[in-house]
Motif scaffolding. Sequence first.
Motif, short mmCIF file in Angstrom:
data_model
loop_
_atom_site.label_atom_id
_atom_site.label_comp_id
_atom_site.label_asym_id
_atom_site.label_seq_id
_atom_site.Cartn_x
_atom_site.Cartn_y
_atom_site.Cartn_z
N GLU A 575 0.83 -1.34 0.09
CA GLU A 575 0.10 0.11 0.08
C GLU A 575 0.78 1.26 -0.16
O GLU A 575 0.62 2.30 -0.64
CB GLU A 575 -1.11 0.09 1.12
N LYS A 576 1.97 1.31 1.00
CA LYS A 576 2.95 2.43 0.84
C LYS A 576 3.61 2.56 -0.53
O LYS A 576 3.75 3.66 -1.07
CB LYS A 576 3.88 2.26 1.76
N GLY A 577 3.84 1.27 -1.30
CA GLY A 577 4.46 1.57 -2.65
C GLY A 577 3.56 2.12 -3.47
O GLY A 577 3.77 2.87 -4.49
N VAL A 578 2.09 1.62 -3.38
CA VAL A 578 1.32 1.98 -4.47
C VAL A 578 1.20 3.87 -4.43
O VAL A 578 1.01 4.38 -5.31
CB VAL A 578 -0.23 1.53 -4.19
N LYS A 596 6.17 6.27 -19.17
CA LYS A 596 5.27 6.61 -18.14
C LYS A 596 4.27 5.44 -18.00
O LYS A 596 3.68 5.14 -16.70
CB LYS A 596 4.70 7.91 -18.13
N PRO A 597 3.95 4.60 -18.88
CA PRO A 597 2.84 3.56 -18.85
C PRO A 597 3.30 2.39 -18.04
O PRO A 597 2.58 1.84 -17.26
CB PRO A 597 2.66 3.03 -20.23
N VAL A 598 4.49 2.47 -17.73
CA VAL A 598 5.22 1.37 -16.92
C VAL A 598 4.60 1.71 -15.48
O VAL A 598 4.40 0.73 -14.41
CB VAL A 598 6.75 1.23 -16.72
N THR A 599 4.95 2.84 -15.08
CA THR A 599 4.31 3.28 -13.58
C THR A 599 2.99 3.25 -13.55
O THR A 599 2.33 2.80 -12.54
CB THR A 599 4.70 4.86 -13.44
N MET A 600 2.12 3.57 -14.32
CA MET A 600 0.52 3.38 -14.41
C MET A 600 0.39 1.80 -14.32
O MET A 600 -0.42 1.27 -13.38
CB MET A 600 0.21 3.78 -15.72
N THR A 601 1.18 0.69 -15.07
CA THR A 601 0.74 -0.46 -15.01
C THR A 601 1.29 -1.19 -13.60
O THR A 601 0.71 -2.02 -12.90
CB THR A 601 1.94 -1.17 -15.94
N ASN A 602 2.44 -0.49 -13.04
CA ASN A 602 2.89 -1.00 -11.58
C ASN A 602 1.53 -0.66 -10.58
O ASN A 602 1.34 -1.45 -9.65
CB ASN A 602 4.20 -0.16 -11.30
N ILE A 603 1.06 0.60 -10.72
CA ILE A 603 0.17 0.88 -9.83
C ILE A 603 -1.20 0.10 -9.99
O ILE A 603 -1.88 -0.27 -8.98
CB ILE A 603 -0.38 2.40 -10.28
N ALA A 604 -1.37 -0.13 -11.20
CA ALA A 604 -2.61 -1.33 -11.44
C ALA A 604 -2.57 -2.54 -10.85
O ALA A 604 -3.52 -3.02 -10.33
CB ALA A 604 -2.89 -1.18 -13.01
N VAL A 605 -1.22 -2.95 -11.06
CA VAL A 605 -0.87 -4.28 -10.55
C VAL A 605 -0.94 -4.33 -9.02
O VAL A 605 -1.41 -5.20 -8.19
CB VAL A 605 0.33 -4.65 -10.98
N GLY A 606 -0.51 -3.18 -8.28
CA GLY A 606 -0.31 -2.93 -6.89
C GLY A 606 -1.84 -3.01 -6.30
O GLY A 606 -2.04 -3.61 -5.29
N SER A 616 -7.96 -0.31 -9.81
CA SER A 616 -6.83 -1.07 -10.67
C SER A 616 -7.43 -1.03 -11.92
O SER A 616 -6.47 -0.67 -13.06
CB SER A 616 -6.45 -2.43 -10.15
N LEU A 617 -8.69 -1.28 -12.24
CA LEU A 617 -9.12 -1.19 -13.66
C LEU A 617 -9.16 0.18 -14.32
O LEU A 617 -8.75 0.49 -15.48
CB LEU A 617 -10.50 -1.54 -13.44
N GLU A 618 -9.35 1.28 -13.65
CA GLU A 618 -9.09 2.61 -14.20
C GLU A 618 -7.88 2.79 -14.51
O GLU A 618 -7.49 3.38 -15.59
CB GLU A 618 -9.78 3.74 -13.25
N MET A 619 -6.85 2.52 -13.85
CA MET A 619 -5.29 2.88 -14.10
C MET A 619 -4.71 1.91 -15.17
O MET A 619 -4.24 2.31 -16.16
CB MET A 619 -4.45 2.46 -12.77
N TYR A 620 -5.49 0.57 -15.41
CA TYR A 620 -5.34 -0.20 -16.47
C TYR A 620 -5.39 0.43 -17.75
O TYR A 620 -4.90 0.38 -18.68
CB TYR A 620 -5.88 -1.50 -16.42
#
Length: 647
Positions: A575-578, A596-606, A616-620
């Motif tokens: 959660e802290k990482g997200v 930048k999509p890499v960061t978005m994908t990391n957030i979505a996975v987290g 997560s769906l919105e970030m994906y």
Amino acid sequence: MGKDKHSMRRRVHTTSHSEDPNNINKIPDDSSDEQNATLPNWLGYVLAILSIALYSGSSHGEFVFDDRVAIEDNPDVTNAEQRSIARVFSNNFWGDTMGVPWARHHSYRPITVLTFRWQHMLTGLNTEYFHYGNMILNAIVVVLFWHVARLFLGRISTTFSDRNTHVAFAAALLFAFHPVHVEAVAGIVGRADVMAAVFSLLAVLTYARGFNLRRGHPPTEHQLSRVIQSALLVGAAMLCKETGFTTVGILVFFDVVLVCDVQPLAVPALLLRCVLPSSASLEDKSGSKRQQSRRLHPGLPRYIILMLTRLAVLMGLSVTMLYARLQLNRDDKVENDWSTNPANQEPDFVLRTLLKTYYNAMHAYLLVWPQHLSADWACGSIPVITSVSDPRNLSSVALLMILFAAIAYGLFGSAHETRKLLLATTVLTVVPFLPSCGLFLEVGFVVAERLLYSPSMGVCLFAAAVLWKILPKRLSHQLHMLCYWAVIFLLCAAGAKKIVSRNLDWNTGQTLFKTALDVLPGNCRMHHNYATTLDDYKDREAKEFHLKEAIRIWPEYGAAYTNLGVVYAKNGELEKGVDIWKEGLAKGRNVVGGDKPVTMTNIAVGLKNLGRYSESLEMYKEALKHRPNEQRILDGITEVQQALGHT
């Protein structure tokens, strides 16, 4: 009396018809027979062996820094089966297509890439052989520079002296032992600079073989085929690295000042006389008129006409090649930001010029005192200049005063040989660096040590010549020699010590980035890069510190946010990482060329792993807008939709 001597040197020299016409194919007299009688040619092997031995400590080094992108991740190098040689000549240094919307910089170096490709075909990604390749090429440059130094000194002196041979060899030794070369030799991508120097020096030596050089006399015959060969070698240097084109300036200086003994300030008048010919014709020493010179141009002596012909051919071919080269980048859009070169972001013209000039002063400092070396000088390493009263501007003023003084004395000084020496060493130092100075073109770096590889030749030649001159004249010849070589060997010993230790720094990414931080603790990229070499678990505290330090120095450092979030996620603080990833996405940005999509994908996975499926769906979906065909994103969307009960 001095005026008479000067005029005698400027007279036209003619050769008898009985002279062997093959003489123009031999090594110029000024740098061969007389000098070989003092120092034997086998010393070239000594220079080569010493040069290789100096860098033997780098042979076990891994791919570091830009090596990974230019070699490991470059399909033009590692995928020869699917990438033809033609593709190498249509892509940039990093394997990307020329003219793409974004490019790392205007780099087109197909000859350098071909050497990487051929080495990979023979030895795979074995870094040891890549390092050996750089060491051998560097040894070739050292030996070639020795020959060029002998050639230049032979034309600078009006009478032969054993000083020339000793000074030339000392200059080659100083060049071989100069620590600022470590980045170009131990860093594998530095091969571009080394190969460009090989072809540049070959161009000078080839150009000199195009006419019969005699001490104190301009040539009266020449071979234009040699000029054409030199121009092609300049083109080859440019295809190794863009700065190779500056060899043209060195060739022009060599021909005008050192070969034909024409004052640079007199060149405009000569060109004017070409446009407005005089009715007078010049007679040679025997009193007979040169019919061909009169027919071509009645107001100019034959050697001047030949010189202008050579320069016209050289410039015509070189400019044509340069135009073709520039056309390759016509659609490239190179981005620079604060992290690559803050001077490019400064809106005030005066402050921007002061900052760029200070960067050049830093380059000059490294040439004369290469004690504090770093793999990277950008990303906050050097605080920006914010006012005219900044005391660092004094170093820029000092650099400009030294340059102006050298040029002024070279043009107007009374000592003929000293004038030529100052001009020659200034040209060898300044001309190769002009494209990188940032005053005429935007450059994507602050200070780069590898760019000093070729300019250091002028500094080494100047140092060797001045040291010979400043030793007391009252010393006997033997004592003078002893003192001279003692100082040279002391300088070489100090350089060898620095090179050996610096080779070890370049062996791994971790040691390279750590030593860079020791020199420049304010470099956010080195903090980030060093952190990426540390273990996520055993070195968590240090890794977290350096990533936070990178963000503190540059709050927009998107990659640092991404990797800091990964550290938290791997250590059970997802959660802290997200939250860190979101913070980076909100106020951070990727380094130029980042994703930048890499960061978005990391957030979505987290968020998915935390069970926050809607977020997560919105970030994906946001990431999908940037990468509509990314399979990882599509699979993630499917998983989240299934978790939400969507079809």
